[in-house]
Design an enzyme around this catalytic site. Structure first.
Site, short mmCIF file in Angstrom:
data_model
loop_
_atom_site.label_atom_id
_atom_site.label_comp_id
_atom_site.label_asym_id
_atom_site.label_seq_id
_atom_site.Cartn_x
_atom_site.Cartn_y
_atom_site.Cartn_z
N HIS A 25 0.85 -1.19 0.00
CA HIS A 25 0.00 0.00 0.00
C HIS A 25 0.89 1.24 0.00
CE1 HIS A 25 -4.03 -1.68 1.70
NE2 HIS A 25 -3.43 -2.58 0.93
N GLU A 63 0.80 3.95 1.82
CA GLU A 63 1.21 4.40 3.15
C GLU A 63 2.37 3.56 3.69
OE1 GLU A 63 -3.41 4.69 3.21
OE2 GLU A 63 -1.88 3.52 2.17
#
Length: 162
Positions: free
Chosen positions: A54, A56
Site C-alpha cells: 500500500h 502508506e
C-alpha cells in the site's frame, strides 16, 4: 502545515500508480521541522503481488530508512485516500504525529468512515485532517474505476460478439 502542497505530490504518485494499472493511491511522509519529504509511496499490490504494498506502507518504510529509525515523531503522512486498518495500524506504530487524507473510503476507511482506529485508546493517537484536496483525490479514483469498468464491458462485448 500546508497539506495541499504535499497532497499534489501524493496525487502525482497516485497518477503513476494508475498508469501502471494500480488503484491510484499516493502518500508522502513530511518532516514537520523543515517540510522535507522523507518518504514516498504508491500502491503496487498488483505489480508486487503483495498485500502489504500500500502507498502508506511504502512511504513509512522509506521514511524510516531515510531517518534511520522506526519512530517517525515530528512527521506527518499525507495520503490521497483514507487509510485502511492495516495502514492505520502502521501509522500508530510508527508514531506519526498527524495524518492528512483526501478522499474518504466508505469500504475500508479506518479513520472515520467505517471505524476510527485513531480514537481508540492505543498508546499513540495521531492528529487527523480529512478532505484535503478531496475533489482531486476522488476524481482520480472515480476515473480509474470507470476506465476499469469500461475495459471489462468492452471485453464482455468482444466475447459475446465473437
Amino acid at each position: 502545515m500546508v497539506y495541499e502542497t504535499y497532497m499534489q505530490e501524493a496525487l502525482a504518485l497516485a497518477a503513476e500508480a494508475a498508469a501502471e494499472g494500480e488503484v491510484p493511491v499516493g502518500a508522502v511522509v513530511v518532516r514537520e521541522s523543515d517540510g522535507a519529504i522523507v518518504g514516498r509511496g504508491r500502491n503496487r499490490r498488483e505489480q508486487a503481488r503483495h498485500a502489504l504494498s500500500h502507498a502508506e506502507i511504502e512511504a513509512i518504510d522509506e521514511a524510516c530508512k531515510t531517518l534511520g529509525g522506526w519512530r517517525l515523531s515530528g512527521c506527518h503522512l499525507v495520503v490521497t485516500l483514507e487509510p485502511c486498518p492495516m495502514c492505520a495500524g502502521a501509522i500508530i506504530n510508527a508514531r506519526l504525529d498527524a495524518v492528512a487524507f483526501g478522499a474518504h473510503d466508505p469500504k475500508a476507511g479506518s479513520c472515520g468512515s467505517l471505524v476510527d482506529l485513531f480514537s481508540l485508546p492505543y498508546n499513540h493517537r495521531p492528529a487527523l485532517v480529512s478532505g484535503v484536496c478531496e475533489e482531486d483525490c476522488r476524481a482520480i479514483l472515480k476515473s480509474f474505476f470507470k476506465n476499469l469498468r469500461d475495459k471489462k464491458n468492452a471485453q464482455k462485448e468482444d466475447l459475446h460478439g465473437a
